[in-house]
Design a protein around this motif. Structure first.
Motif, PDB file in Angstrom:
ATOM      1  N   ILE A 205      -8.853   0.385  19.301  1.00  0.00           N
ATOM      2  CA  ILE A 205      -8.438   0.853  17.976  1.00  0.00           C
ATOM      3  C   ILE A 205      -7.632   2.151  18.068  1.00  0.00           C
ATOM      4  O   ILE A 205      -6.599   2.313  17.420  1.00  0.00           O
ATOM      5  CB  ILE A 205      -9.695   1.098  17.096  1.00  0.00           C
ATOM      6  CG1 ILE A 205     -10.434  -0.205  16.857  1.00  0.00           C
ATOM      7  CG2 ILE A 205      -9.318   1.738  15.780  1.00  0.00           C
ATOM      8  CD1 ILE A 205      -9.600  -1.245  16.190  1.00  0.00           C
ATOM      9  N   ILE A 208      -4.065   1.849  19.477  1.00  0.00           N
ATOM     10  CA  ILE A 208      -3.147   1.350  18.448  1.00  0.00           C
ATOM     11  C   ILE A 208      -2.812   2.471  17.469  1.00  0.00           C
ATOM     12  O   ILE A 208      -1.651   2.692  17.127  1.00  0.00           O
ATOM     13  CB  ILE A 208      -3.770   0.141  17.709  1.00  0.00           C
ATOM     14  CG1 ILE A 208      -3.955  -1.011  18.690  1.00  0.00           C
ATOM     15  CG2 ILE A 208      -2.908  -0.283  16.545  1.00  0.00           C
ATOM     16  CD1 ILE A 208      -4.760  -2.163  18.132  1.00  0.00           C
ATOM     17  N   MET A 257       6.962  -2.756  19.430  1.00  0.00           N
ATOM     18  CA  MET A 257       5.710  -3.165  18.791  1.00  0.00           C
ATOM     19  C   MET A 257       4.850  -4.031  19.710  1.00  0.00           C
ATOM     20  O   MET A 257       3.700  -4.320  19.403  1.00  0.00           O
ATOM     21  CB  MET A 257       5.995  -3.902  17.487  1.00  0.00           C
ATOM     22  CG  MET A 257       6.789  -5.174  17.671  1.00  0.00           C
ATOM     23  SD  MET A 257       7.178  -5.915  16.082  1.00  0.00           S
ATOM     24  CE  MET A 257       5.893  -7.104  16.009  1.00  0.00           C
ATOM     25  N   PRO A 260       0.822  -2.774  21.401  1.00  0.00           N
ATOM     26  CA  PRO A 260      -0.397  -2.901  20.592  1.00  0.00           C
ATOM     27  C   PRO A 260      -0.650  -4.328  20.128  1.00  0.00           C
ATOM     28  O   PRO A 260      -1.801  -4.748  20.017  1.00  0.00           O
ATOM     29  CB  PRO A 260      -0.145  -1.963  19.400  1.00  0.00           C
ATOM     30  CG  PRO A 260       1.297  -1.675  19.399  1.00  0.00           C
ATOM     31  CD  PRO A 260       1.814  -1.869  20.782  1.00  0.00           C
ATOM     32  N   VAL A 261       0.424  -5.086  19.858  1.00  0.00           N
ATOM     33  CA  VAL A 261       0.225  -6.470  19.411  1.00  0.00           C
ATOM     34  C   VAL A 261      -0.450  -7.280  20.518  1.00  0.00           C
ATOM     35  O   VAL A 261      -1.391  -8.044  20.274  1.00  0.00           O
ATOM     36  CB  VAL A 261       1.574  -7.103  19.004  1.00  0.00           C
ATOM     37  CG1 VAL A 261       1.420  -8.615  18.827  1.00  0.00           C
ATOM     38  CG2 VAL A 261       2.086  -6.481  17.720  1.00  0.00           C
ATOM     39  N   VAL A 264      -4.113  -6.488  20.618  1.00  0.00           N
ATOM     40  CA  VAL A 264      -4.896  -7.161  19.576  1.00  0.00           C
ATOM     41  C   VAL A 264      -5.116  -8.622  19.933  1.00  0.00           C
ATOM     42  O   VAL A 264      -6.216  -9.164  19.772  1.00  0.00           O
ATOM     43  CB  VAL A 264      -4.191  -7.046  18.204  1.00  0.00           C
ATOM     44  CG1 VAL A 264      -4.856  -7.959  17.191  1.00  0.00           C
ATOM     45  CG2 VAL A 264      -4.229  -5.618  17.709  1.00  0.00           C
ATOM     46  N   ILE A 265      -4.070  -9.275  20.457  1.00  0.00           N
ATOM     47  CA  ILE A 265      -4.198 -10.706  20.743  1.00  0.00           C
ATOM     48  C   ILE A 265      -5.160 -10.945  21.914  1.00  0.00           C
ATOM     49  O   ILE A 265      -6.031 -11.815  21.859  1.00  0.00           O
ATOM     50  CB  ILE A 265      -2.812 -11.318  21.033  1.00  0.00           C
ATOM     51  CG1 ILE A 265      -1.988 -11.300  19.736  1.00  0.00           C
ATOM     52  CG2 ILE A 265      -2.941 -12.749  21.562  1.00  0.00           C
ATOM     53  CD1 ILE A 265      -0.558 -11.732  19.908  1.00  0.00           C
ATOM     54  N   GLN A 268      -9.071  -9.451  21.330  1.00  0.00           N
ATOM     55  CA  GLN A 268      -9.411  -9.626  19.921  1.00  0.00           C
ATOM     56  C   GLN A 268     -10.864  -9.278  19.610  1.00  0.00           C
ATOM     57  O   GLN A 268     -11.159  -8.654  18.601  1.00  0.00           O
ATOM     58  CB  GLN A 268      -9.121 -11.067  19.506  1.00  0.00           C
ATOM     59  CG  GLN A 268      -9.176 -11.246  17.996  1.00  0.00           C
ATOM     60  CD  GLN A 268      -8.790 -12.647  17.593  1.00  0.00           C
ATOM     61  OE1 GLN A 268      -8.039 -13.320  18.279  1.00  0.00           O
ATOM     62  NE2 GLN A 268      -9.321 -13.093  16.478  1.00  0.00           N
ATOM     63  N   PHE A 271     -11.275  -5.601  19.593  1.00  0.00           N
ATOM     64  CA  PHE A 271     -10.513  -5.080  18.460  1.00  0.00           C
ATOM     65  C   PHE A 271     -11.288  -5.257  17.162  1.00  0.00           C
ATOM     66  O   PHE A 271     -11.439  -4.320  16.371  1.00  0.00           O
ATOM     67  CB  PHE A 271      -9.160  -5.796  18.404  1.00  0.00           C
ATOM     68  CG  PHE A 271      -8.465  -5.698  17.086  1.00  0.00           C
ATOM     69  CD1 PHE A 271      -7.889  -4.496  16.678  1.00  0.00           C
ATOM     70  CD2 PHE A 271      -8.370  -6.794  16.244  1.00  0.00           C
ATOM     71  CE1 PHE A 271      -7.245  -4.412  15.455  1.00  0.00           C
ATOM     72  CE2 PHE A 271      -7.734  -6.706  15.022  1.00  0.00           C
ATOM     73  CZ  PHE A 271      -7.174  -5.511  14.627  1.00  0.00           C
ATOM     74  N   VAL A 272     -11.812  -6.470  16.964  1.00  0.00           N
ATOM     75  CA  VAL A 272     -12.563  -6.741  15.732  1.00  0.00           C
ATOM     76  C   VAL A 272     -13.798  -5.860  15.665  1.00  0.00           C
ATOM     77  O   VAL A 272     -14.090  -5.245  14.642  1.00  0.00           O
ATOM     78  CB  VAL A 272     -12.947  -8.237  15.662  1.00  0.00           C
ATOM     79  CG1 VAL A 272     -13.937  -8.482  14.537  1.00  0.00           C
ATOM     80  CG2 VAL A 272     -11.702  -9.083  15.462  1.00  0.00           C
TER      81      VAL A 272
END
Lengths: 280, 294, 347
Positions: A205, A208, A257, A260-261, A264-265, A268, A271-272
């Motif tokens: 987190i 990002i 971008m 960070p993308v 997240v992928i 995950q 991240f969640v």
């Protein structure tokens, strides 16, 4: 689901496909734009299928410095440093203060808690000028310290660790004390290993968060050597009305971008966890 | 505020542990905030050599300034529109994903990643899409007789930033709605189904009411987001224009203070925004406390 | 190994909450002392003060010849077994056992020797490389004890170590703890709220109530001669019948024995009451309920004129049925006299 209703399932998928298209569309168009040559995008005839110029555009982004920006790799390096220092800094100072607040009783403890709490109420956007003045007076303009230190005080990370420490059984600390561990030994041998997942989730987190910073780097850097990617791509885009090289700009935007993308992928789960728990 | 049942005997150590966080907070948060409050009551002479106390006059002038009042109105429109659009879409998507079992993770991944797109990049992306010379959306809109020009038309500019800001926020809201729905016990749904409620009825009578804490929480977070975190969106697209049409409060603090160098007025605006964040934070934490008890 | 001396110890929590009132207790070297009482009686607080996890408001605690009031838990050379085991979840069983020794700078070969020995005694050798979460409750309990044993401390402190186990396992572990303590002869303080556990484990039993000691003694002495109404009610299952003297006198008439001055409650153990027979206070009542426990039967009998339902324990099967009338006798020798006002035993 409780019952089987084929039309409802179909409808569900339809809704989701439309949703995904809406969400993906802007980035898809940017990706497509980054695969074409400079002249492919006339008025309204923006191609919707990929071209073959992606590699050339990427090479150009990486090798040629655009007007108003710094070399791409330098800005990427700055963004990376900024994100890493903010992440590490926030985690270190938050876990230490949460440890002090949960595992010690000392005069001023509640005051310390409230001072940390107050940072929630003072986002950088509402104290732009005086904070800028402090950083300028400390001689931190155009430096990594100036870019990062003012952003690393974090109430949310402190709260996350505090909440986690409260769920660690009291007996663990008591057993460690009986076993001859002092506070810092307990922290290093027991608490830190137990916090691993929380730290990892926070890293995701916060990285990002650090990578996305825009307003603050814009304020404290005037030297292009300290520009970050977020500033850089905006500066590149801003001069575009005169010089419509959208293919290059979009290639740069997509590259900026991407880190960070991807995080997240591919992370995950962490991240969640990080997002849901920091907001509790 | 609790500690552990037993605590370590302490001398200087806990102070050492909290010191980095406290020092940074004092220097970069509390002190600047104090300065903002102070200079909102002062006026600097043109050479910056002397300041004089002017009481509430900056505030009085602000609330008599049609530009500021208009900015409040625009901020309200922007915040409400973004909150409603992004939460509405996110709720629909979360309900849909929650119905599925096998493909739920795939859809979630596809819907979550825009969280990692920064506001300024989101701004650039949508600006590109809406760009009047090369953008794809104005081209499509022209078939409906819309002559899109956000550089001249204030309404168009406002729509642009609303769309860009909402798009970026869908992921976040989706995640929290989905988490909220997954914490609704499956047995409740089953009980309602046995009681004869169909899927839509079940959603409105069982799931949605139980989601109300999540909805309320997201409401606060989204207001916070639209008021402060959208700076990048605006700076990358309209820079507050055309003719102030998208100059929301937080952007105005920046333009008046950092660019216009109108310190007193900018500070007063900062203080007003601070009061707003404090109010939001207090509401949020009072509610979190209740949620913990629940 | 060492004795533990507690002299005039008090514990007052912030807000003037008094948890322990001027308490004295001497625990001899090698002895197993069990602190028992209802929750909130101060038994855990006392144990934690011995461990050094709670500060001592007043008085002194000595382990061996040292006053330990100001010493850290680690410096007191005690080991503690916690109710939830408190195993370090990220360490293997072996690392859990080693941690305290490493912190003390014990030489490597000595650590290995002691861990191997403890693992052998507790039969946890096959699990040494596992993490605590891969173990069953009983195995975790053994590891927690192993962590105490390897330290070879002056004293073991047990804080309700068996209450997270199911009934069967609890019984087994109780026997093992007893055997282990007998073999090692390490001074032990054991806290529990389970009076059966307390009776079976203790060399000496300390019954606590409201931050005070009610009675100290061998378990069987406490059972035979409870010093107070509280102990009488707490030790023994089913509990002692306590009957107001005036009610009994009204029923017994001439059969009432002469009681010492100040006796206004008479107690009798359920197994002291004799069905049929003579030579005591004869009573008669209606059987409300029979609980056949197996080897014995518990009868709940309502006697006209006595507020309380009396409990009788009969060996073997009951020969009466529910709702039937039963005649029985309270033998004078089995009676315990108490004073209601002071709550103390009257001799």
């Amino acid at each position: 689901m409780v019952e089987n209703r084929p039309w409802l399932t179909f409808f569900t998928h339809a809704v989701l496909v439309i949703g995904v298209i809406i969400v993906v569309f802007p980035v898809y168009v940017a990706l497509i734009a980054s695969t074409h040559g400079p002249f492919a995008m006339g008025s309204g005839r923006m191609p919707l299928l990929p071209g073959d110029q992606l590699w050339n555009n990427v090479v150009e982004v990486l090798t040629e410095t655009r007007r108003g920006a710094a070399p791409f790799w330098l800005m990427a390096w700055n963004s990376l440093w900024m994100a890493v220092i903010i992440t590490a800094g926030k985690i270190v100072i938050s876990i230490l203060s949460a440890f002090a607040i949960v595992y010690f009783r000392f005069p001023g403890r509640v005051l310390a808690f409230w001072i940390i709490f107050i940072t929630l109420m003072l986002p950088v956007e509402v104290r732009i000028i005086p904070t800028f003045a402090v950083v300028a007076n400390l001689g931190l303009l155009n430096s990594y310290l100036g870019l990062t230190i003012p952003l690393i005080a974090s109430a949310t990370a402190t709260f996350l660790f505090r909440q986690f420490f409260m769920t660690v059984p009291d007996e663990l600390m008591e057993a460690a004390r009986v076993d001859g561990a002092g506070p810092m030994k307990f922290f290093r041998d027991i608490l830190l290993p137990l916090s691993r997942t929380n730290i990892a989730a926070l890293c995701v987190i916060l990285f990002i968060f650090g990578w996305m910073q825009y307003l603050w780097p814009m304020l404290v850097t005037t030297d292009p050597n300290y520009y970050t990617l977020m500033m850089g791509v905006k500066r590149m885009a801003a001069v575009q009305d005169a010089d419509p090289q959208w293919n290059i700009i979009m290639a740069a935007v997509v590259m900026a971008m991407l880190p960070p993308v991807l995080i997240v992928i591919f992370m995950q789960r962490l991240f969640v966890k990080g997002l849901v728990e920091t907001e509790k | 505020m609790d500690t552990k049942r037993t605590v370590f005997p302490s001398q200087g150590l806990p102070y050492l542990l909290v010191a980095p966080q406290i020092i940074i907070t004092l220097i970069f948060f509390i002190w600047p905030a104090g300065q903002a409050v102070k200079s909102s009551f002062e006026r600097e002479d043109p050479f910056g050599l002397a300041t004089s106390f002017v009481g509430l006059s900056h505030y009085v002038r602000l609330f008599q300034d049609p530009a500021y009042l208009a900015s409040i109105g625009r901020t309200a429109v922007f915040a409400l529109a973004v909150t409603v659009i992004s939460m509405g879409l996110a709720l629909i998507l979360a309900v849909a994903v929650n119905r599925l079992i096998r493909s739920a993770t795939t859809y979630s991944t596809l819907l979550l990643w825009p969280y990692a797109v920064s506001p300024v990049v989101a701004g650039i992306l949508w600006w590109f899409l809406f760009n009047s010379s090369t953008g794809i959306l104005p081209y499509m809109l022209s078939f409906f007789g819309v002559d899109w020009n956000h550089q001249l038309n204030g309404t168009h500019a406002m729509i642009l930033i609303i769309v860009a800001a909402s798009w970026k926020q869908i992921s976040y809201n989706f995640l929290f709605f989905l988490a909220g729905m997954q914490s609704v016990p499956q047995s409740l749904n089953e009980a309602a189904a046995i009681d004869g409620a169909g899927p839509f009825k079940r959603f409105w009578t069982i799931v949605f009411p139980l989601l109300s804490p999540t909805t309320f929480f997201l409401l606060i977070v989204n207001l916070n987001y639209t008021m402060f975190d959208t700076f990048g969106v605006i700076d990358a697209t309209t820079t507050g224009g055309p003719n102030q049409a998208t100059n929301i409060l937080v952007y105005k603090v920046y333009t008046d203070g950092y660019i216009g160098l109108n310190l007193g007025s900018s500070s007063a605006q900062s203080v007003i925004l601070m009061l707003f964040v404090i109010a939001l934070t207090v509401i949020q934490f009072r509610y979190v406390e209740r949620r913990v008890q629940y | 190994m060492a004795s533990i001396d507690i002299k005039g110890v008090r514990k007052v929590y912030p807000g003037n909450v008094k948890a322990i009132h001027a308490l004295d207790l001497s625990i001899e070297d090698g002895e197993m002392v069990v602190l028992v009482g209802p929750s909130g009686c101060g038994k855990s607080t006392l144990l934690r003060m011995i461990a050094g996890l709670e500060t001592i408001t007043d008085g002194t605690i000595s382990i061996g010849s040292d006053v330990v009031n100001r010493k850290e838990p680690a410096e007191r050379d005690i080991a503690m077994v916690f109710q939830n085991y408190a195993l370090y979840p990220h360490m293997s069983v072996r690392q859990n056992l080693e941690y305290g020794l490493k912190n003390r700078g014990t030489p490597r070969d000595e650590i290995d020797r002691r861990v191997t020995e403890a693992a052998r005694i507790l039969e946890i050798t096959p699990f040494l490389e596992r993490k605590p979460r891969q173990l069953s409750g009983g195995q975790r309990q053994r590891v927690a004890m192993g962590r105490a044993i390897v330290r070879q401390p002056k004293a073991f402190l047990f804080d309700e170590p068996l209450s997270n186990l199911d009934a069967k396992l609890r019984g087994q572990m109780r026997i093992e703890i007893r055997r282990l303590q007998r073999n090692l002869k390490t001074t032990s303080v054991y806290v529990t709220h389970d009076q059966l556990e307390a009776m079976t484990l203790a060399d000496r039993l300390v019954v606590m109530n409201g931050g005070r000691i009610e009675q100290v003694g061998k378990p069987i002495d406490l059972y035979d001669r409870p010093a107070s109404l509280f102990v009488a009610g707490f030790i023994g299952s089913p509990p002692m019948n306590l009957i107001p003297v005036e009610q009994l006198r009204a029923l017994a008439g001439a059969a009432m024995p002469v009681l010492p001055e100040g006796t206004d409650i008479l107690g009798i153990r359920p197994d002291g009451i004799m069905v049929g027979g003579s030579g005591g206070i004869p009573l008669s009542g209606v059987v409300e309920l029979i609980e056949p426990v197996g080897g014995e039967s518990h009868l709940y009998v309502r006697v006209e004129g006595i507020d309380q339902v009396l409990i009788l324990v009969l060996q073997g099967r009951a020969e009466v049925a529910e709702t039937e009338r039963v005649d029985f006798v309270l033998p004078v020798a089995a009676l315990h006299g108490f004073n209601r006002e002071s709550g103390k035993r009257v001799e």
